[in-house]
Design an enzyme around this catalytic site. Structure first.
Site: not given
Length: 600
Positions: A270-271, A305, A324
């Site tokens: 995550d992130a 991510e 995107d």
């Protein structure tokens, strides 16, 4: 299906936590450099001193067995759970429990995973995937996924979180499957059942922050965090400062633990843009290296991510969620242009670039973020990108958690979905997408009242920036994320599969993924780089991917509600088509996928 093999143990050895020894005792080990003395309590008995070891460690080997409850006692009397707890039966503030990972006799010894190009991913939230919301209940739905054409499930984070319901990104214990989903062995049974059906199991993990409730690390290891870097959650995790080695080991071992002890096939990180590390070897690089060294004998996959669109991080073992691509397809299908969607709305060049090359932003300025973003990505194999038209974020971060079929027409939905799931990128569905479930997926949590109130008010303030929620009365109609009813509304409506409209959509998805497996998947090992795109007109593109050894894969798409002339004529028979295609003119929401093999 994978034939069952003789049972075997899987135990990941690590420098922290509670670990059963060969003689039946348990070694307890905690990194607590802020205190010279730490004690251990077993089953609420009398505290026992632990031995101090170099580097801020405290250790004790003592008689204890699987099932023993334990806590560490700080000098001020505060009793804290084990940050490396394998199980928290009484939630984040309760005692940890000793687990014997060797007690589970695995039966999937022959499983080596699947090559990445075969992946069709299904993201799911364990708590709302079934009415029961458990690991074991999820097993009953695996055959549905296999029949659909899915080859991998991706579990949203399961690390122990406060309360009985949460998306998982507020976890406080990275090693402990949340007790609301079941026991650790229940997760292992789910993994075994998936492997028996040929399904990979991926897990979403969070290494950029800890949740706001239940994390005691700062009370005995303040060096776990650093004020040198900051993230949206506050002080960053200390991956590069003084005493950062135990912190890095804690996270690297967590990744290895899930992959080894639970026999998972990969992790979604995550992130990672919020993992700030100025070390010579970035934590992500170390993690990729350690995974490659540890699992050279089977297919193990890592997914990032990453808002920074760092193409340089992607390769054979590492892919990235392609936000995107989602944004260009979502804005085309819905016409929405709020917040970051404004950067993509109506932009044909971005549409073409995201479809053909992966990233739309490859170093250009992004006005919404007020900085340049991204790196060139056309040289990468398309399988470095995970493509989706729906995921937990893009649904759940909406005020009402409404899904794409609720905000787009059916022709638009089918057009962008057929583009996404037949791309040479790796497709991902979000649970219930395949039958256009009428259930939303709103944000939900189960915090204490003080924290819950902060979450409620913060969420309302966030949406007040949007024109459609300027009126406070309208804002108050947004579901309260802290109440049980919001969570219940997110549970999938499996009985709805019997309704004609949902059954028809499910059948369409079956055909779509069958076309992917029959035509696209065999080509992927020979599509080594991005495609070549031509802008035909507004939101109308043609993209060609060259196939090593000869041949081409081609997409022609008109992603708007008006006809578009000017497409190149193609005599080849399409393997998938949506909408009206009349030689060089495409009707609204019309797409065509064609494979032209090498001509002898």
């Amino acid at each position: 299906m994978t034939r069952a093999q003789p049972s075997r143990q899987r135990i990941h050895r690590m420098p922290h936590g509670a670990e059963l020894q060969d003689d039946g005792q348990v070694r307890f080990r905690l990194w607590a450099p802020a205190h010279p003395r730490i004690e251990l309590v077993l089953d609420e008995g009398a505290p026992v001193p632990m031995a101090a070891a170099p580097g801020g460690w405290h250790e004790l080997v003592t008689a204890a067995g699987a099932g023993t409850r334990y806590r560490f006692v700080l000098p001020d009397g505060l009793r804290v759970p084990d940050p490396a707890s394998r199980y928290q039966p009484d939630d984040v503030h309760g005692a940890s429990q000793v687990i014997d990972p060797g007690s589970h006799g695995w039966t999937d010894g022959g499983w080596r995973g699947r090559p990445w190009h075969e992946a069709v991913i299904y993201e799911l939230h364990v708590g709302s995937f079934t009415a029961e919301g458990t690991f074991l209940a999820a097993i009953d739905r695996l055959d549905h996924l296999v029949e659909l054409g899915v080859t991998a499930i991706e579990l949203m984070p399961i690390g122990d979180f406060p309360g009985g319901r949460n998306w998982g990104y507020d976890g406080a214990y990275l090693y402990a499957p949340d007790a609301s989903y079941g026991q650790p062995d229940d997760l292992k049974r789910l993994v075994e059942a998936a492997h028996a059906r040929g399904l990979m199991v991926l897990l979403d993990v969070v290494y950029n922050h800890f949740g706001p409730d239940g994390n005691y690390l700062s009370t005995y290891a303040p060096g776990f965090f650093t004020e040198r870097h900051h993230t949206p959650w506050g002080a960053a995790i200390n991956y590069d400062g003084e005493h950062s080695r135990p912190v890095r080991d804690f996270v690297v071992h967590n990744a290895l633990y899930w992959l080894e002890e639970f026999h998972l096939d990969g992790l979604r990180l995550d992130a990672v843009h919020a993992i700030i590390d100025d070390s010579e070897e970035h934590l992500l690089d170390e993690l990729v290296r350690r995974v490659a060294e540890s699992f050279s004998d089977r297919h193990v996959h890592l997914i990032l991510e990453n808002e920074e669109n760092e193409a340089s991080r992607l390769g054979e073992r590492v892919a990235q969620w392609n936000d995107d691509l989602h944004h260009v397809l979502h804005t085309a299908a819905t016409g929405e242009g709020d917040a970051y969607y404004a950067e993509y709305l109506g932009d044909t060049s971005m549409l073409a670039r995201a479809i053909a090359e992966g990233f739309a932003f490859q170093g250009g300025m992004m006005g919404y973020r007020e900085r340049a973003r991204g790196e060139p990505s056309a040289h990468l194999p398309p399988t470095c990108f995970v493509a989706f038209v729906q995921n937990h974020d893009q649904i759940g971060n909406r005020a009402f958690g409404d899904r794409l079929d609720m905000v787009a027409s059916l022709p638009a939905l089918k057009a962008v979905t057929a583009v996404c799931h037949l791309l040479p990128q790796i497709p991902m569905l979000f649970m219930g997408e395949e039958w256009a479930t009428s259930r939303p997926f709103p944000f939900f949590c189960d915090f204490n009242e003080e924290l819950g109130e902060a979450v409620r008010e913060g969420r309302l303030r966030e949406f007040s920036r949007f024109p459609q929620f300027a009126d406070e009365a309208i804002r108050r109609t947004i579901p309260d994320p802290t109440v049980q009813a919001t969570f219940e509304a997110a549970k999938l409506d499996w009985p709805a599969l019997a309704e004609p409209a949902h059954a028809e959509m499910l059948a369409w998805y079956h055909r779509l993924l069958a076309a992917r497996h029959a035509t696209v998947v065999p080509l992927l090992p020979r599509i080594r780089r991005g495609g070549e795109a031509r802008e035909v007109g507004e939101l109308a593109v043609q993209v060609v991917w060259q196939i090593e050894g000869g041949g081409q894969l081609e997409l022609a798409a008109n992603l708007k509600d008006r006809p578009e002339p000017g497409f190149a004529h193609d005599d080849a028979a399409p393997f998938w088509q949506e909408g009206d295609v009349a030689q060089t003119e495409f009707g609204p929401w019309a797409i065509r996928w064609t494979h032209r093999p090498l001509t002898p």
